[in-house]
Enzyme design. Structure first.
Site, PDB file in Angstrom:
ATOM      1  N   LYS A 161     -17.145   1.569   5.068  1.00 47.05           N
ATOM      2  CA  LYS A 161     -17.728   1.682   6.476  1.00 47.05           C
ATOM      3  C   LYS A 161     -17.289   0.370   7.274  1.00 47.05           C
ATOM      4  CE  LYS A 161     -20.403  -1.671   6.055  1.00 47.05           C
ATOM      5  NZ  LYS A 161     -20.168  -2.884   5.857  1.00 47.05           N
TER       6      LYS A 161
ATOM      7  N   LEU B   5     -10.636  -2.358   3.261  1.00 44.48           N
ATOM      8  CA  LEU B   5      -9.660  -3.471   3.996  1.00 44.48           C
ATOM      9  C   LEU B   5     -10.590  -3.718   5.345  1.00 44.48           C
ATOM     10  CD1 LEU B   5      -6.254  -1.486   3.870  1.00 44.48           C
ATOM     11  CD2 LEU B   5      -6.870  -3.424   2.603  1.00 44.48           C
TER      12      LEU B   5
ATOM     13  N   ASP C 245     -20.768  -4.103  10.633  1.00 43.68           N
ATOM     14  CA  ASP C 245     -20.884  -4.761   9.332  1.00 43.68           C
ATOM     15  C   ASP C 245     -22.089  -4.076   8.784  1.00 43.68           C
ATOM     16  OD1 ASP C 245     -19.768  -6.097   7.153  1.00 43.68           O
ATOM     17  OD2 ASP C 245     -21.411  -7.433   7.191  1.00 43.68           O
TER      18      ASP C 245
ATOM     19  N   TYR D 278       0.771  -1.155   0.095  1.00 46.02           N
ATOM     20  CA  TYR D 278      -0.134  -0.155  -0.003  1.00 46.02           C
ATOM     21  C   TYR D 278       0.859   1.332  -0.124  1.00 46.02           C
ATOM     22  CZ  TYR D 278      -3.277  -3.318   1.837  1.00 46.02           C
ATOM     23  OH  TYR D 278      -4.067  -4.841   2.006  1.00 46.02           O
TER      24      TYR D 278
HETATM   25  N1  LIG Z   1     -20.245  -1.141   0.813  1.00 46.44           N
HETATM   26  C1  LIG Z   1     -20.524  -2.208   0.666  1.00 46.44           C
HETATM   27  O1  LIG Z   1     -21.079  -2.896  -0.184  1.00 46.44           O
HETATM   28  C2  LIG Z   1     -19.387  -3.396   1.118  1.00 46.44           C
HETATM   29  C3  LIG Z   1     -19.492  -4.715   0.766  1.00 46.44           C
HETATM   30  C4  LIG Z   1     -18.406  -5.340   1.198  1.00 46.44           C
HETATM   31  C5  LIG Z   1     -17.666  -5.022   2.340  1.00 46.44           C
HETATM   32  N2  LIG Z   1     -17.452  -3.875   2.622  1.00 46.44           N
HETATM   33  C6  LIG Z   1     -16.620  -3.442   3.510  1.00 46.44           C
HETATM   34  O2  LIG Z   1     -15.282  -3.530   2.994  1.00 46.44           O
HETATM   35  C7  LIG Z   1     -14.492  -3.769   3.870  1.00 46.44           C
HETATM   36  C8  LIG Z   1     -13.656  -5.230   3.386  1.00 46.44           C
HETATM   37  O3  LIG Z   1     -14.599  -6.188   3.410  1.00 46.44           O
HETATM   38  P1  LIG Z   1     -14.371  -7.436   2.276  1.00 46.44           P
HETATM   39  O4  LIG Z   1     -15.625  -8.327   2.636  1.00 46.44           O
HETATM   40  O5  LIG Z   1     -14.183  -6.889   1.033  1.00 46.44           O
HETATM   41  O6  LIG Z   1     -13.047  -8.011   3.122  1.00 46.44           O
HETATM   42  P2  LIG Z   1     -12.027  -9.096   2.481  1.00 46.44           P
HETATM   43  O7  LIG Z   1     -12.449  -9.464   1.073  1.00 46.44           O
HETATM   44  O8  LIG Z   1     -11.897 -10.252   3.633  1.00 46.44           O
HETATM   45  O9  LIG Z   1     -10.784  -8.358   2.676  1.00 46.44           O
HETATM   46  C9  LIG Z   1     -10.246  -6.942   1.953  1.00 46.44           C
HETATM   47  C10 LIG Z   1      -8.901  -6.952   1.855  1.00 46.44           C
HETATM   48  O10 LIG Z   1      -8.091  -6.722   3.080  1.00 46.44           O
HETATM   49  C11 LIG Z   1      -6.881  -7.480   2.966  1.00 46.44           C
HETATM   50  N3  LIG Z   1      -6.876  -8.304   4.041  1.00 46.44           N
HETATM   51  C12 LIG Z   1      -7.849  -9.688   4.263  1.00 46.44           C
HETATM   52  N4  LIG Z   1      -7.611 -10.108   5.319  1.00 46.44           N
HETATM   53  C13 LIG Z   1      -6.661  -9.548   6.117  1.00 46.44           C
HETATM   54  C14 LIG Z   1      -6.014  -9.634   7.178  1.00 46.44           C
HETATM   55  N5  LIG Z   1      -6.361 -10.749   8.064  1.00 46.44           N
HETATM   56  N6  LIG Z   1      -5.182  -8.732   7.652  1.00 46.44           N
HETATM   57  C15 LIG Z   1      -5.080  -7.583   6.989  1.00 46.44           C
HETATM   58  N7  LIG Z   1      -5.635  -7.366   5.815  1.00 46.44           N
HETATM   59  C16 LIG Z   1      -6.519  -8.264   5.314  1.00 46.44           C
HETATM   60  C17 LIG Z   1      -6.975  -7.939   1.588  1.00 46.44           C
HETATM   61  O11 LIG Z   1      -6.105  -7.196   1.086  1.00 46.44           O
HETATM   62  P3  LIG Z   1      -4.738  -7.643   0.012  1.00 46.44           P
HETATM   63  O12 LIG Z   1      -5.284  -7.689  -1.461  1.00 46.44           O
HETATM   64  O13 LIG Z   1      -3.827  -6.428   0.349  1.00 46.44           O
HETATM   65  O14 LIG Z   1      -4.176  -8.679   0.608  1.00 46.44           O
HETATM   66  C18 LIG Z   1      -8.233  -8.242   1.381  1.00 46.44           C
HETATM   67  O15 LIG Z   1      -8.311  -8.219  -0.100  1.00 46.44           O
HETATM   68  C19 LIG Z   1     -14.878  -3.914   5.206  1.00 46.44           C
HETATM   69  O16 LIG Z   1     -14.790  -2.686   5.924  1.00 46.44           O
HETATM   70  C20 LIG Z   1     -16.455  -4.049   4.812  1.00 46.44           C
HETATM   71  O17 LIG Z   1     -17.095  -3.637   5.708  1.00 46.44           O
HETATM   72  C21 LIG Z   1     -18.512  -2.989   2.080  1.00 46.44           C
END
Ligand SMILES: NC(=O)c1ccc[n+]([C@@H]2O[C@H](COP(=O)([O-])OP(=O)(O)OC[C@H]3O[C@@H](n4cnc5c(N)ncnc54)[C@H](OP(=O)(O)O)[C@@H]3O)[C@@H](O)[C@H]2O)c1
Length: 328
Positions: free
Chosen positions: A98, A75, A176, A59
Site C-alpha cells: 500500500k 518499494l 503511509d 529487478y
Molecule cells: N504492510 C506493512 O505492514 C508495511 C510495513 C512497512 C512498509 N510497508 C510499505 O512497503 C513499502 C516500502 O517501505 P519500507 O519501509 O520497507 O521502505 P525501505 O526499507 O526504505 O525501502 C524499501 C526498498 O526500496 C528500495 N529503495 C529504498 N530507497 C530507495 C530510493 N531512494 N529509490 C529507489 N528505491 C529505493 C530498496 O530496495 P533495494 O534492495 O533494491 O535497494 C529498499 O530495500 C512502502 O510502500 C510502505 O508503505 C508496508
C-alpha cells in the site's frame, strides 16, 4: 499442488522480518528469489539466505526469471506503479504494498493491465481474523444501522533516511498510515464518500492529519493519522443501537485482538486469538491465483481508496471541502 513461487523486489527489514517468513510458513508458497537494485546484491543475498532463495541483480533480471509466478513489491510509494506494470507485462501476478498508486487513474491503469493476472494491494489487515470478525459483527445488525466510523492510526517514526519523509518518493502520513484509516469506512459503508475535508500538519510532507467524510444519509467518518504521534491503531463503528471497537487493528500479528461491543443490552469483550495477518494475506492471494478470482482487496477497491487519498490531499492544500464526483 504446484507451489506459488514468489519473487521479491527490494530487500528491506520489513520484508525480511515479517513478510517473507509469513510467505515461507504458508503452505503452498515458496520464497524463490529476491532482487535488489544493481549494486545492492549483498543486501538481497542476506534477505534471500534463510529461505534458500535465488538472488537476482536488478529487478528486471527477476522479472525475466521463468520460475517466478508472483512478485511482491515493497518499494518506495512512487515505484509501485512502474514496477507493478512491468511485472504484469512480464506475466507475473503481483502483490504490491500500500498504496497501490497515488492516484485513482493509476489504479485503473493497473486494473486494465492485469487482464487475467491477479494484482492486489497489500492491505494485510483485511485478512486478519480480527477484521473478519469485526465485519461479521457489523453485518449481523447487532449495533443497528452504521452511522459513524472513527478510525485512527499513528506511530512516531524516525525521520533519518526514511522514505516516508521524502516527497519525491510519495512520502507523507496520508499514503503511509492514512490509507489504512480511510480504507475502513470505504468497506464498512460499502460506499464512497460524497464530500471530504482534511487538515494537515506538514513540513516537507504531511506528518499528521484530521479528516472527516460525509457518506450522505447521516453517515460519516472521522479520522486522524500521524507519523509523529504516540502509537494508536484502532477503529470504531457507531450504529443506531450500539458500537463495535477494534483495538490493535493494523499493527500486531503477535498479540490477541480485542473487540468490544456495546449495545443497549450491555458490554461484551471478544478476544480474537493472535494470528499473522501476512500469512492470511499470502493464503488469500495464492487462492485467488489458483481459483482465478478477483481478490477481496480488488484493484477497483484500491482505486476507490486512492481517489479518497487524492481528495484529502486536495482538501488540505486548498483548505476547502472537496466534493467527489459520482462514480458510474
Ligand atoms: N504492510 C506493512 O505492514 C508495511 C510495513 C512497512 C512498509 N510497508 C510499505 O512497503 C513499502 C516500502 O517501505 P519500507 O519501509 O520497507 O521502505 P525501505 O526499507 O526504505 O525501502 C524499501 C526498498 O526500496 C528500495 N529503495 C529504498 N530507497 C530507495 C530510493 N531512494 N529509490 C529507489 N528505491 C529505493 C530498496 O530496495 P533495494 O534492495 O533494491 O535497494 C529498499 O530495500 C512502502 O510502500 C510502505 O508503505 C508496508
Amino acid at each position: 499442488m504446484k507451489p506459488l513461487r514468489w519473487g521479491v523486489l527490494g530487500a528491506t527489514a520489513h520484508i525480511s522480518g515479517r513478510v517473507l517468513p509469513a510467505i515461507h510458513r504458508t503452505p503452498g508458497n515458496v520464497v524463490a528469489a529476491v532482487a535488489s537494485r544493481p549494486g545492492r546484491q549483498a543486501a538481497a543475498a542476506e534477505v534471500a539466505r534463510p529461505f534458500g532463495a535465488r538472488v537476482h541483480d536488478g529487478y528486471d533480471a527477476l522479472l525475466a526469471d521463468p520460475d517466478i509466478d508472483a512478485v511482491y513489491i515493497a518499494l518506495p510509494n512512487t515505484r509501485h506503479v512502474p514496477w507493478t506494470l512491468r511485472s504484469l507485462d512480464a506475466g507475473k501476478h503481483v502483490l504490491v504494498e500500500k498504496p497501490m498508486a497515488l492516484s485513482e487513474e493509476d489504479c485503473v491503469r493497473i486494473e486494465r493491465a492485469a487482464a487475467d493476472l491477479v494484482v492486489m494491494e497489500a492491505y494485510m489487515y483485511r485478512f486478519h481474523p480480527q477484521q473478519v470478525r469485526a465485519a461479521e459483527l457489523l453485518a449481523s445488525g447487532e449495533i443497528g444501522d452504521l452511522r459513524v466510523v472513527r478510525s485512527a492510526f499513528a506511530y512516531p517514526t524516525a525521520t533519518e533516511g526514511n522514505i516516508r519523509f521524502d516527497p519525491a518518493l510519495g512520502g507523507g502520513a496520508t499514503w503511509d498510515v492514512g490509507c489504512y484509516a480511510f480504507d475502513v469506512p470505504l468497506w464498512a459503508f460499502g460506499a464512497d464518500p460524497l464530500r471530504v475535508r482534511a487538515t494537515f500538519h506538514s513540513r516537507e510532507v504531511d506528518l499528521s492529519a484530521v479528516a472527516t467524510m460525509d457518506f450522505g444519509d447521516g453517515r460519516s467518518a472521522v479520522l486522524d493519522y500521524s507519523l509523529e504521534y504516540g502509537p494508536r491503531a484502532a477503529y470504531e463503528f457507531q450504529g443506531t443501537r450500539g458500537s463495535i471497537s477494534v483495538r490493535n487493528a493494523w499493527t500486531s500479528p503477535v498479540e490477541d485482538g480485542l473487540i468490544t461491543v456495546v449495545t443497549l443490552d450491555g458490554v461484551r469483550d471478544e478476544v480474537v486469538p493472535a494470528a499473522d495477518a501476512y500469512e492470511h494475506q499470502t493464503a488469500a492471494f495464492a487462492e485467488a491465483v489458483r481459483e482465478k478470482v478477483t481478490p477481496l482487496v480488488s484493484p477497483a477497491h484500491s482505486a476507490r481508496t486512492a481517489r479518497v487519498g487524492e481528495a484529502l490531499v486536495r482538501s488540505a492544500a486548498t483548505g476547502a471541502e472537496v466534493t467527489l464526483r459520482r462514480r458510474p
